[in-house]
Design a protein around this motif. Sequence first.
Motif, PDB file in Angstrom:
ATOM      1  N   LEU A 139      -9.652 -26.037 -25.391  1.00 53.25           N
ATOM      2  CA  LEU A 139      -9.720 -27.238 -24.754  1.00 53.25           C
ATOM      3  C   LEU A 139      -8.423 -27.868 -24.153  1.00 53.25           C
ATOM      4  N   THR A 140      -7.201 -27.271 -24.639  1.00 57.97           N
ATOM      5  CA  THR A 140      -5.950 -27.551 -24.168  1.00 57.97           C
ATOM      6  C   THR A 140      -5.933 -26.900 -22.633  1.00 57.97           C
ATOM      7  N   ALA A 141      -6.377 -25.918 -22.650  1.00 51.78           N
ATOM      8  CA  ALA A 141      -6.270 -25.164 -21.135  1.00 51.78           C
ATOM      9  C   ALA A 141      -7.329 -25.893 -20.146  1.00 51.78           C
ATOM     10  N   LEU A 142      -8.258 -26.230 -20.524  1.00 51.16           N
ATOM     11  CA  LEU A 142      -9.300 -27.172 -19.922  1.00 51.16           C
ATOM     12  C   LEU A 142      -8.578 -28.382 -19.517  1.00 51.16           C
ATOM     13  N   ALA A 143      -7.918 -29.151 -20.107  1.00 47.54           N
ATOM     14  CA  ALA A 143      -7.260 -30.378 -20.091  1.00 47.54           C
ATOM     15  C   ALA A 143      -6.195 -30.364 -18.922  1.00 47.54           C
ATOM     16  N   GLN A 144      -5.350 -29.210 -19.199  1.00 49.29           N
ATOM     17  CA  GLN A 144      -4.328 -28.865 -18.430  1.00 49.29           C
ATOM     18  C   GLN A 144      -4.862 -28.781 -16.857  1.00 49.29           C
ATOM     19  N   ASP A 145      -5.809 -27.906 -16.770  1.00 49.12           N
ATOM     20  CA  ASP A 145      -6.244 -27.631 -15.451  1.00 49.12           C
ATOM     21  C   ASP A 145      -6.708 -28.975 -14.624  1.00 49.12           C
ATOM     22  N   ILE A 146      -7.452 -29.892 -15.248  1.00 46.55           N
ATOM     23  CA  ILE A 146      -7.803 -31.290 -15.052  1.00 46.55           C
ATOM     24  C   ILE A 146      -6.640 -31.916 -14.496  1.00 46.55           C
ATOM     25  N   GLN A 147      -5.546 -32.022 -15.539  1.00 44.25           N
ATOM     26  CA  GLN A 147      -4.154 -33.003 -15.226  1.00 44.25           C
ATOM     27  C   GLN A 147      -3.544 -32.342 -13.901  1.00 44.25           C
ATOM     28  N   VAL A 155      -4.013 -37.510 -18.825  1.00 40.84           N
ATOM     29  CA  VAL A 155      -5.161 -37.078 -19.470  1.00 40.84           C
ATOM     30  C   VAL A 155      -5.031 -37.193 -20.935  1.00 40.84           C
ATOM     31  N   VAL A 156      -6.126 -37.721 -21.610  1.00 44.33           N
ATOM     32  CA  VAL A 156      -6.314 -38.218 -22.827  1.00 44.33           C
ATOM     33  C   VAL A 156      -7.292 -37.197 -23.473  1.00 44.33           C
ATOM     34  N   ILE A 157      -6.883 -36.698 -24.859  1.00 44.51           N
ATOM     35  CA  ILE A 157      -7.807 -36.133 -25.618  1.00 44.51           C
ATOM     36  C   ILE A 157      -8.185 -36.848 -26.909  1.00 44.51           C
ATOM     37  N   THR A 158      -9.496 -36.990 -27.226  1.00 41.82           N
ATOM     38  CA  THR A 158      -9.787 -37.585 -28.381  1.00 41.82           C
ATOM     39  C   THR A 158     -10.441 -36.576 -29.231  1.00 41.82           C
TER      40      THR A 158
END
Length: 348
Positions: A139-147, A155-158
């Motif tokens: 989940l974090t790796a996916l968010a980092q790629d988007i960021q 990026v906000v993760i909920t």
Amino acid sequence: MPLGHLWAGRVFGTNTGNLFLKLDGPDSDLVGTLHINDPHAGVAVFRVQGAFDGSRVSFSGEPQTVAEGMTLGQLKASGVLDPKGNLTGNWETTIGTAGTFMLFPHDHNEISSAVENSPDQLHTARHDLGAILIDRDELTALAQDIQSEFSAGKVVITVTVGGVQQSRFLADFNEISFSSDKATFAKIFVQEPMSIGGNKLVSIEFSQDTNYAMTQAPDEAWALGKLEKLKAQLRKFERFYTTNFWKLGFGINQILLVGTIICLPSLPDTQSRAILMFGVLLLIWMINRLHSLYLPFAAIYLGKRPEGVVSRLMPSLASWIISATAGIAATLLAAYLQGQWKLPWLNP
């Protein structure tokens, strides 16, 4: 970027009212006139001078016009230019009055530019996903790629853990500890303004009801291209359940219902038809119940997800076993009601 010359807004604190500020000169040596309309104190006019360093502005002012019976002191104010182009800050006078202010740009060229840059349409692209299995690192790796594709937006993760929903910026997400090793809901969201006007955004949501990825932007090519990239990234997290043949749009529940409807006319009486329909509906309920208890539509691990071939294949295999068992049970029930299959203890 030079500071605009026409501003309007509000003043708060010991005095409240409307503001109008007109400036002239270079940013390093600004001069102008400040008009204040206080409903209780009337209209006051200050002659101001100040400077702007690119982000912060400071002013000092002397009263020029004041309502009869009112006393004004010398004015000092300072503020900052926020990302939206507005001025916010504090003010005070030598007679003890003080407060805050907000000013909004009203230069004609600024307004015209904003109108010209406003997008004619926002383009939205969405893709519904099947069942998802993902862990915290993924989940974090996916968010980092988007960021990496957003320079201004964060990026906000909920996540929802134990019935409590928590939202964190990406930089803080890995620093917090959770009370459970699983979450029932997760969302990745980010947006930022585009140079052509409007905002671009990415939203990915995993829940027990629906999993999807969505993009939106005034640039259609960006929205569609970004969604295609997300689809490729998310494909490895999808699992295949029989409750949702997601490429076809139906699942085992629909197959059971259609088979029941086809079989109903072959039954001899209304009682048999009612028994078959009730039995199939009970089987559908059991399929959904077992999936919700043991095969969640979104399996979100806040630690490492189970490793190994068995762990990867078991959820899909279990889904097939549950559905196959239900299908066999429905077939045997229909055969029994049609008299094609007899049970010794029920048909002596």
